[in-house]
Design a protein around this motif. Structure first.
Motif, mmCIF file in Angstrom:
data_model
loop_
_atom_site.group_PDB
_atom_site.id
_atom_site.type_symbol
_atom_site.label_atom_id
_atom_site.label_comp_id
_atom_site.label_asym_id
_atom_site.label_seq_id
_atom_site.Cartn_x
_atom_site.Cartn_y
_atom_site.Cartn_z
ATOM 1 N N VAL A 111 7.235 8.955 2.713
ATOM 2 C CA VAL A 111 6.693 7.628 2.327
ATOM 3 C C VAL A 111 5.973 7.796 1.396
ATOM 4 N N ARG A 112 5.800 6.471 0.069
ATOM 5 C CA ARG A 112 4.508 7.359 -1.641
ATOM 6 C C ARG A 112 3.535 6.537 -0.483
ATOM 7 N N ALA A 113 2.415 7.003 -0.602
ATOM 8 C CA ALA A 113 1.102 6.220 0.010
ATOM 9 C C ALA A 113 -0.087 6.775 -1.320
ATOM 10 N N GLU A 114 -0.059 5.905 -2.648
ATOM 11 C CA GLU A 114 -0.264 6.215 -3.989
ATOM 12 C C GLU A 114 0.138 7.111 -4.540
ATOM 13 N N THR A 172 0.791 -1.168 -0.059
ATOM 14 C CA THR A 172 0.562 0.044 0.185
ATOM 15 C C THR A 172 1.079 1.430 -0.026
ATOM 16 N N HIS A 173 2.322 0.884 0.340
ATOM 17 C CA HIS A 173 2.842 2.258 0.825
ATOM 18 C C HIS A 173 4.456 1.978 0.572
ATOM 19 N N GLU A 174 5.450 2.980 0.012
ATOM 20 C CA GLU A 174 6.578 2.976 -0.323
ATOM 21 C C GLU A 174 7.824 3.458 0.671
#
Length: 145
Positions: A35-38, A9-11
């Motif tokens: 954090v990349r979330a979508e 769901t995230h990176e």
């Protein structure tokens, strides 16, 4: 677990443990710089310390803000975003007299971006030599996401 439960769901970007980054404190926390979330990027509070752990601008809030914004720009790029996609900033300063020098630097980096912004004067940050900290939320446009 089914396939939906395993879906990422995230990176996490630039993961680290506080045991190594803050040897003067007895902490052992797993964190990351962003954090990349979508299509949303959350950038951890950035200070005048570069990614090698060196403080830039001891006693100089403007120099610390300059380094913090370099960090923000780098982290956003690593997440697939950029400064022009910042939608919110939160800036912390340890002395009200630092407002002008810090906001001048941040304003230079964000000229024409028009994010919403919150500014706080706090009694201190995680390390005593840090005079300012900024965290941001940015988006990744649909065509890039």
């Amino acid at each position: 677990m089914n396939d939906k439960t395993k879906q990422i769901t995230h990176e996490r970007i630039r993961m680290f443990n506080t045991k190594e980054t803050y040897p003067n404190q007895s902490l052992d926390n797993d964190l990351c710089q962003a954090v990349r979330a979508e299509n949303t990027v959350y950038v951890r509070g950035q200070v005048g310390t570069n990614f090698e752990g060196n403080l830039v601008g001891l006693g100089d809030p403007a120099a610390q803000a300059e380094q913090a914004m370099k960090n923000v720009e780098q982290l956003l790029a690593e997440a697939g975003s950029e400064l022009s996609h910042i939608v919110k900033t939160t800036t912390y300063i340890t002395d009200p007299r630092y407002r002008e020098p810090v906001y001048r630097v941040v304003g230079k980096w964000l000229k024409g971006v028009f994010p919403i912004s919150t500014g706080l004067v706090v009694s201190g940050l995680a390390q005593p030599e840090w005079l300012m900290e900024i965290d941001v939320i940015a988006v990744i446009p649909e065509e890039r996401a």
